[in-house]
Design a protein around this motif. Structure first.
Motif, PDB file in Angstrom:
ATOM      1  N   GLU A  60       0.829  -1.214   0.000  1.00 56.07           N
ATOM      2  CA  GLU A  60       0.000   0.000   0.000  1.00 56.07           C
ATOM      3  C   GLU A  60       0.860   1.259   0.000  1.00 56.07           C
ATOM      4  O   GLU A  60       0.527   2.266  -0.640  1.00 56.07           O
ATOM      5  CB  GLU A  60      -0.952  -0.031   1.194  1.00 56.07           C
ATOM      6  CG  GLU A  60      -2.079  -1.053   1.010  1.00 56.07           C
ATOM      7  CD  GLU A  60      -2.824  -1.371   2.291  1.00 56.07           C
ATOM      8  OE1 GLU A  60      -2.380  -0.918   3.365  1.00 56.07           O
ATOM      9  OE2 GLU A  60      -3.849  -2.081   2.214  1.00 56.07           O
ATOM     10  N   GLN A  70       2.132   1.707  -3.489  1.00 59.21           N
ATOM     11  CA  GLN A  70       1.083   2.214  -4.381  1.00 59.21           C
ATOM     12  C   GLN A  70       0.917   3.716  -4.184  1.00 59.21           C
ATOM     13  O   GLN A  70       0.786   4.478  -5.153  1.00 59.21           O
ATOM     14  CB  GLN A  70      -0.238   1.493  -4.120  1.00 59.21           C
ATOM     15  CG  GLN A  70      -1.314   1.900  -5.138  1.00 59.21           C
ATOM     16  CD  GLN A  70      -2.693   1.404  -4.763  1.00 59.21           C
ATOM     17  OE1 GLN A  70      -2.922   1.000  -3.639  1.00 59.21           O
ATOM     18  NE2 GLN A  70      -3.616   1.452  -5.696  1.00 59.21           N
ATOM     19  N   THR A  71       0.924   4.162  -2.946  1.00 58.78           N
ATOM     20  CA  THR A  71       0.804   5.585  -2.659  1.00 58.78           C
ATOM     21  C   THR A  71       1.964   6.365  -3.270  1.00 58.78           C
ATOM     22  O   THR A  71       1.791   7.474  -3.795  1.00 58.78           O
ATOM     23  CB  THR A  71       0.770   5.826  -1.128  1.00 58.78           C
ATOM     24  OG1 THR A  71      -0.347   5.121  -0.586  1.00 58.78           O
ATOM     25  CG2 THR A  71       0.640   7.298  -0.810  1.00 58.78           C
ATOM     26  N   GLY A 100       3.527   5.555  -5.901  1.00 55.29           N
ATOM     27  CA  GLY A 100       3.527   5.407  -7.352  1.00 55.29           C
ATOM     28  C   GLY A 100       4.655   4.553  -7.876  1.00 55.29           C
ATOM     29  O   GLY A 100       5.039   4.668  -9.046  1.00 55.29           O
ATOM     30  N   GLY A 124       0.200  -1.513 -10.287  1.00 56.79           N
ATOM     31  CA  GLY A 124      -0.877  -0.606  -9.908  1.00 56.79           C
ATOM     32  C   GLY A 124      -1.800  -1.138  -8.831  1.00 56.79           C
ATOM     33  O   GLY A 124      -1.447  -2.004  -8.035  1.00 56.79           O
ATOM     34  N   ARG A 125      -3.020  -0.648  -8.846  1.00 59.67           N
ATOM     35  CA  ARG A 125      -3.943  -0.851  -7.723  1.00 59.67           C
ATOM     36  C   ARG A 125      -4.423  -2.286  -7.589  1.00 59.67           C
ATOM     37  O   ARG A 125      -4.960  -2.659  -6.540  1.00 59.67           O
ATOM     38  CB  ARG A 125      -5.152   0.070  -7.864  1.00 59.67           C
ATOM     39  CG  ARG A 125      -6.071  -0.281  -9.029  1.00 59.67           C
ATOM     40  CD  ARG A 125      -7.171   0.749  -9.229  1.00 59.67           C
ATOM     41  NE  ARG A 125      -8.090   0.324 -10.266  1.00 59.67           N
ATOM     42  CZ  ARG A 125      -9.394   0.123 -10.083  1.00 59.67           C
ATOM     43  NH1 ARG A 125      -9.922   0.305  -8.890  1.00 59.67           N
ATOM     44  NH2 ARG A 125     -10.165  -0.252 -11.069  1.00 59.67           N
ATOM     45  N   ILE A 126      -4.247  -3.107  -8.613  1.00 60.73           N
ATOM     46  CA  ILE A 126      -4.726  -4.481  -8.486  1.00 60.73           C
ATOM     47  C   ILE A 126      -4.025  -5.209  -7.341  1.00 60.73           C
ATOM     48  O   ILE A 126      -4.610  -6.068  -6.689  1.00 60.73           O
ATOM     49  CB  ILE A 126      -4.549  -5.279  -9.793  1.00 60.73           C
ATOM     50  CG1 ILE A 126      -5.185  -6.674  -9.627  1.00 60.73           C
ATOM     51  CG2 ILE A 126      -3.105  -5.380 -10.207  1.00 60.73           C
ATOM     52  CD1 ILE A 126      -5.168  -7.542 -10.863  1.00 60.73           C
ATOM     53  N   PRO A 173      -2.742  -4.382  -4.101  1.00 57.01           N
ATOM     54  CA  PRO A 173      -3.320  -4.387  -2.751  1.00 57.01           C
ATOM     55  C   PRO A 173      -4.718  -4.999  -2.700  1.00 57.01           C
ATOM     56  O   PRO A 173      -5.063  -5.693  -1.734  1.00 57.01           O
ATOM     57  CB  PRO A 173      -3.331  -2.910  -2.346  1.00 57.01           C
ATOM     58  CG  PRO A 173      -3.127  -2.138  -3.594  1.00 57.01           C
ATOM     59  CD  PRO A 173      -2.360  -3.018  -4.516  1.00 57.01           C
ATOM     60  N   HIS A 174      -5.533  -4.785  -3.736  1.00 57.43           N
ATOM     61  CA  HIS A 174      -6.861  -5.417  -3.776  1.00 57.43           C
ATOM     62  C   HIS A 174      -6.729  -6.934  -3.771  1.00 57.43           C
ATOM     63  O   HIS A 174      -7.438  -7.637  -3.037  1.00 57.43           O
ATOM     64  CB  HIS A 174      -7.619  -4.976  -5.035  1.00 57.43           C
ATOM     65  CG  HIS A 174      -8.270  -3.635  -4.926  1.00 57.43           C
ATOM     66  ND1 HIS A 174      -9.473  -3.444  -4.303  1.00 57.43           N
ATOM     67  CD2 HIS A 174      -7.871  -2.415  -5.354  1.00 57.43           C
ATOM     68  CE1 HIS A 174      -9.812  -2.163  -4.372  1.00 57.43           C
ATOM     69  NE2 HIS A 174      -8.846  -1.515  -4.998  1.00 57.43           N
ATOM     70  N   GLU A 197     -13.248  -6.973  -2.901  1.00 54.88           N
ATOM     71  CA  GLU A 197     -11.910  -6.502  -3.243  1.00 54.88           C
ATOM     72  C   GLU A 197     -11.569  -6.775  -4.711  1.00 54.88           C
ATOM     73  O   GLU A 197     -10.927  -5.954  -5.377  1.00 54.88           O
ATOM     74  CB  GLU A 197     -10.863  -7.174  -2.347  1.00 54.88           C
ATOM     75  CG  GLU A 197     -10.884  -6.722  -0.909  1.00 54.88           C
ATOM     76  CD  GLU A 197     -10.366  -5.302  -0.714  1.00 54.88           C
ATOM     77  OE1 GLU A 197      -9.795  -4.734  -1.670  1.00 54.88           O
ATOM     78  OE2 GLU A 197     -10.548  -4.759   0.382  1.00 54.88           O
ATOM     79  N   VAL A 204     -11.113  -4.896  -9.891  1.00 57.53           N
ATOM     80  CA  VAL A 204      -9.795  -5.051 -10.534  1.00 57.53           C
ATOM     81  C   VAL A 204      -9.638  -6.369 -11.281  1.00 57.53           C
ATOM     82  O   VAL A 204      -8.560  -6.642 -11.819  1.00 57.53           O
ATOM     83  CB  VAL A 204      -8.663  -4.919  -9.485  1.00 57.53           C
ATOM     84  CG1 VAL A 204      -8.654  -3.527  -8.882  1.00 57.53           C
ATOM     85  CG2 VAL A 204      -8.774  -5.993  -8.395  1.00 57.53           C
ATOM     86  N   ASP A 227      -7.925  -6.576 -14.560  1.00 53.71           N
ATOM     87  CA  ASP A 227      -6.521  -6.185 -14.647  1.00 53.71           C
ATOM     88  C   ASP A 227      -5.568  -7.299 -14.245  1.00 53.71           C
ATOM     89  O   ASP A 227      -4.389  -7.043 -13.983  1.00 53.71           O
ATOM     90  CB  ASP A 227      -6.259  -4.971 -13.745  1.00 53.71           C
ATOM     91  CG  ASP A 227      -6.617  -3.660 -14.414  1.00 53.71           C
ATOM     92  OD1 ASP A 227      -6.717  -3.648 -15.657  1.00 53.71           O
ATOM     93  OD2 ASP A 227      -6.799  -2.660 -13.704  1.00 53.71           O
TER      94      ASP A 227
END
Length: 440
Positions: free
Chosen positions: A339, A342-343, A345, A350-352, A354-355, A374, A378, A381
């Motif tokens: 996380e 991700q914050t 960058g 990408g965001r997939i 942590p989900h 969750e 995503v 992706d």
């Protein structure tokens, strides 16, 4: 001047060293045993042969022997600066970036190198395959990118057995399964002692739902492939997937206990981690009994080898282990690190990620709704985590089962219908029956 098998000059005056190098390259490209021995023989015959050192460093890197890889590639870099053609200097510089883990820079250098020397197979190999620079780039379109790369340089290689196996698999993963299989079969016909081609054929058969045919291929071929071969365990892993499709958990477990157990497997660590963790997770997900101590064994294998991973594909399997073993500290630590990245960058996929990791934890806790929640935004992706379709499908399986168990039957049926339209699957047919409401 000596040349490699692709007609590129080699800076060595030793005919025998050049022959040993050519042999090593072919063995490595075929994922056949003894490539390291060939490169070491080339180095013994000519200690100043830079490309032999570079190739040996590449094998160290594949087996995650980081210090040995860095030392050996440094030796290659020093040597090639004194005695190397521009092609060899670029070759070594590109491998330096790959071995140092600078994936984006290595991919850029690879593509630039291939513009001048498209037949440099050792460099062409870097972006290809399920664990290549493109697959681990975080790009959603990496399957298409591999196909485009192979299409572009196909004329440069012609009917080369190694290139055809890569081109065929790239076609298969990009969705052209029939053509992919046909191209791969041409490769296999040219060189049967080519584990890479067999592996690519197994993927084509998996995508077509031809699992009995895949079993027959393995049974008829693997007797010639020593257990020390890089892909021996993974090829057997494909048999385990076929067993699970038929509902034969005992058959899948036999593959695990006979071949994949980490204390027995001699594959590169990334193969061992992903094959073991994903197969055990599939068994767990379908409520089959996992052998006592199996998860702890995989955890003990992974712990010292993957301490500083940055790849989404690796994180996925490490969190499977942590979730299955109820290692709360490891779960919290890995999620917090992901996380944070991700914050910042700095997470290519990408965001997939942590989900996906939160979903795996929720699934292990039997919190089906949270798992589905969750993954829903995503799930499209999945390609960004790398690996192959067959490897990534474990996340889709987790999603489908969480939907079924949380009562989201319509949503589960839609996902299954899409998969069944793509390929027949006895397991997906069984799961789909669970989504059909009983008649009133």
């Amino acid at each position: 001047m000596e040349e490699d098998r692709y007609g590129l000059p080699l800076s060595t005056a030793s005919t025998d060293a050049a022959a040993a190098y050519r042999e090593g390259v072919d063995l490595l490209l075929a994922f056949w045993p003894s490539a390291a021995d060939s490169f070491e023989r080339a180095i013994m015959l000519d200690p100043d042969f830079a490309l032999a050192h570079a190739a040996r460093a590449r094998i160290h890197a594949i087996y995650m022997q980081r210090e040995a890889a860095l030392q050996t590639i440094k030796r290659a870099r020093d040597l090639v600066a004194r005695r190397g053609t521009p092609r060899e200097q670029s070759h070594v510089a590109t491998l330096v970036l790959a071995i140092e883990g600078r994936g984006t820079d290595a991919l850029d250098a690879t593509l630039a190198h291939l513009e001048s020397w498209p037949r440099d197979a050792m460099i062409m190999a870097l972006p290809l395959g399920a664990f290549g620079l493109l697959a681990f780039s975080g790009r959603r379109d990496h399957d298409a990118a591999r196909r485009e790369l192979c299409d572009r340089f196909a004329a440069a290689y012609g009917e080369d057995w190694w290139f055809l196996s890569n081109h065929g698999w790239a076609l298969t993963e990009a969705g052209d399964i029939a053509q992919g299989r046909a191209v791969t079969e041409r490769s296999f016909a040219l060189r049967r002692h080519n584990a890479y081609a067999v592996h690519a054929l197994l993927h084509a058969m998996f995508e077509a739902g031809a699992l009995d045919e895949a079993d027959a291929l393995v049974e008829g071929w693997i007797g010639d492939y020593d257990r020390t071969g890089m892909l021996h365990g993974h090829i057997c892993w494909h048999q385990a997937l076929g067993a699970l499709d038929r509902g034969d958990a005992a058959g899948a477990l036999k593959v695990y206990t006979d071949v994949l157990v980490p204390t027995m497997d001699t594959a590169p660590p990334l193969n061992t981690l992903s094959d073991c963790a994903s197969l055990l997770w599939r068994l767990l997900a379908e409520n089959y009994t996992v052998p006592g101590g199996a998860w702890a064994e995989v955890a003990a294998y992974a712990s010292p080898r993957f301490t500083g991973s940055t790849l989404a594909f690796i994180e996925m399997h490490l969190v499977m282990i942590a979730a299955a073993t109820d290692d709360t500290a490891a779960l919290k630590g890995r999620l917090a690190a992901i996380e944070r990245r991700q914050t910042e960058g700095t997470l290519p996929a990408g965001r997939i990620v942590p989900h996906m990791l939160r979903a795996l934890r929720a699934f292990a806790e039997e919190n089906w709704r949270a798992c589905a929640r969750e993954l829903t935004p995503v799930i499209g992706d999945l390609a960004r985590i790398g690996g192959s379709h067959a490897q990534r499908e474990v996340i889709e399986d987790t999603y489908i089962l969480s939907l079924i168990r949380s009562g989201a039957l319509t949503q589960a049926r839609e996902v299954l219908d899409t998969r069944l339209h793509r390929r027949p699957s006895a397991r997906d047919t069984r799961w789909r029956a669970l989504t059909t409401p009983a008649p009133a």
